[in-house]
Design an enzyme around this catalytic site. Structure first.
Site, short mmCIF file in Angstrom:
data_model
loop_
_atom_site.label_atom_id
_atom_site.label_comp_id
_atom_site.label_asym_id
_atom_site.label_seq_id
_atom_site.Cartn_x
_atom_site.Cartn_y
_atom_site.Cartn_z
N PRO A 90 28.41 15.92 -54.76
CA PRO A 90 28.64 14.95 -53.68
C PRO A 90 29.90 15.30 -52.90
CG PRO A 90 28.80 13.89 -55.87
CD PRO A 90 28.45 15.32 -56.09
N LEU A 95 35.09 16.03 -56.35
CA LEU A 95 34.42 16.93 -57.30
C LEU A 95 34.38 18.38 -56.81
CD1 LEU A 95 31.52 14.63 -58.57
CD2 LEU A 95 33.77 14.99 -59.57
N ALA A 99 35.19 23.53 -51.96
CA ALA A 99 35.62 24.79 -52.57
C ALA A 99 34.43 25.49 -53.24
CB ALA A 99 36.73 24.54 -53.60
N ALA A 100 33.52 24.71 -53.82
CA ALA A 100 32.37 25.32 -54.50
C ALA A 100 31.44 25.97 -53.48
CB ALA A 100 31.61 24.27 -55.32
N ASP A 141 41.86 23.27 -56.99
CA ASP A 141 40.40 23.19 -56.84
C ASP A 141 39.76 24.58 -56.79
OD1 ASP A 141 40.83 20.50 -56.63
OD2 ASP A 141 39.56 20.21 -54.87
O1 PMV Z 1 40.06 17.31 -53.19
P1 PMV Z 1 40.15 16.48 -54.43
O2 PMV Z 1 39.71 15.10 -54.27
O3 PMV Z 1 39.58 17.18 -55.62
O4 PMV Z 1 41.71 16.30 -54.75
C1 PMV Z 1 42.56 17.37 -54.86
C2 PMV Z 1 43.72 17.03 -55.71
C3 PMV Z 1 45.02 16.71 -55.01
O5 PMV Z 1 46.01 16.91 -56.03
C4 PMV Z 1 45.04 15.27 -54.57
C5 PMV Z 1 45.30 17.59 -53.81
C6 PMV Z 1 45.65 19.03 -54.16
O6 PMV Z 1 45.74 19.82 -53.21
O7 PMV Z 1 45.85 19.37 -55.33
#
Ligand code: PMV
Length: 308
Positions: A90, A95, A99-100, A141
């Site tokens: 989603p 999640l 990036a995936a 991520d």
């Molecule tokens: O993109 P998300 O929802 O997986 O959040 C990333 C995590 C944060 O620490 C909020 C942002 C980051 O760049 O690490």
């Protein structure tokens, strides 16, 4: 001929937001949830088709851009053919959908040219695309998604792969509320300007929790790990990153027997994760659905094999 290349979703177990300010964080891949890129070699110039996937605003450009920078980085000739994206992850829910999808495209683009891309190189390219989505991401991520292994991450250092002693059973429950990472990150930035002492202390305390969590993960101490998740959620909540819907889901998971629960990712919407012993899984899942979750995904972390 078609072939498929993929990358998993991810969940941040501990340390989101604090990781943007130099603290460590821990993230795990969610191999059951994947973004796939199917390639079809053709004589025509590269076309990327996003099928039932991203819907993310402006996503088409980052998709093309990912293929382009892969081609440049690997010194490939002009790419021909089609890449079709199918994602089960989603969007805007913490999640790692963006990036995936980027990672899957990088692998697919290399394959279209008859070669492969090393994870280290792919990781740095996916990070470039992440920057287009939200300014100055920590890099956690792209790292957990490209390497597809649980990791301890600190910006500016090599990610450390974690050996998880006892498999972790997580339930991932979606609040159904989409939230943009960039908005949540900007919120913390404002808080640091307005209430610097408070915000800095909360971020530091999150960093300290991460160190304890790492020890618990490696020692298989799940009860303590669960407590640390609750403490991490409380700190994120104090920073204004939770929401009534997320708090209700966390409470429902705990009432059903989860060892711990917290929001995961940027917050303000998106998902919670609950560390749930097998015996409590059915009850916790039902409670999460009754408490308003739109989906509940079950994931087992530790010892999993990487998928194609
Ligand atoms: O993109 P998300 O929802 O997986 O959040 C990333 C995590 C944060 O620490 C909020 C942002 C980051 O760049 O690490």
């Amino acid at each position: 001929m078609t072939a498929s290349f993929s990358a998993p979703g991810k969940a941040i177990l501990f340390g989101e937001h604090a990781v943007v300010y130099g603290q460590p964080a821990i993230a795990v891949p969610l191999p059951q949830l994947r973004a796939r890129a199917l390639i079809r070699p053709l004589d025509s110039p590269l076309k990327i088709i996003a099928e039932g996937a991203p819907g993310r605003r402006g996503i088409q450009d980052p998709l093309q851009k990912m293929a382009e920078i892969t081609q440049q980085q690997l010194g490939l000739p002009r790419l021909n053919g089609e890449i079709t994206i199918q994602s089960q992850i989603p969007i805007a829910s913490g999640l790692g959908s963006g990036a995936a999808v980027s990672a899957a495209i990088g692998r697919a683009a290399a394959a279209l040219a008859g070669t492969t891309i090393r994870d280290e190189v792919l990781n740095s390219l996916v990070y470039e695309i992440e920057k287009l989505h939200h300014g100055k991401p920590s890099g956690i991520d792209n790292s957990v998604i490209v390497f597809e292994r649980p990791l301890y991450f600190r910006t500016g250092y090599q990610p450390e792969f974690l050996r998880i002693n006892a498999p972790l059973r997580l339930l991932v429950a979606d609040s159904g509320v989409a939230a943009l990472t960039r908005d949540a990150v900007a919120h913390v930035q404002r808080l640091l300007q307005r209430q610097p002492d408070f915000a800095r202390e909360a971020l530091q305390r999150i960093g300290n929790l991460v160190e304890s969590a790492r020890r618990c993960l490696e020692a298989g101490e799940q009860a303590r790990l669960g407590q640390l998740m609750c403490e991490n959620h409380a700190l994120l909540r104090a920073l204004g990153l939770s929401s009534p819907a997320l708090d209700v889901l966390v409470a429902a998971a705990l009432a059903g027997g989860a060892l711990g629960a917290k929001l995961s990712g940027a917050g303000m919407g998106g998902n919670i994760i609950a560390l749930t012993p097998a015996a409590a899984a059915v009850d916790v899942e039902q409670r999460l659905m009754r408490a308003g979750a739109v989906t509940v995904i079950s994931a087992s972390i530790g010892g999993e094999q990487r998928q194609a």
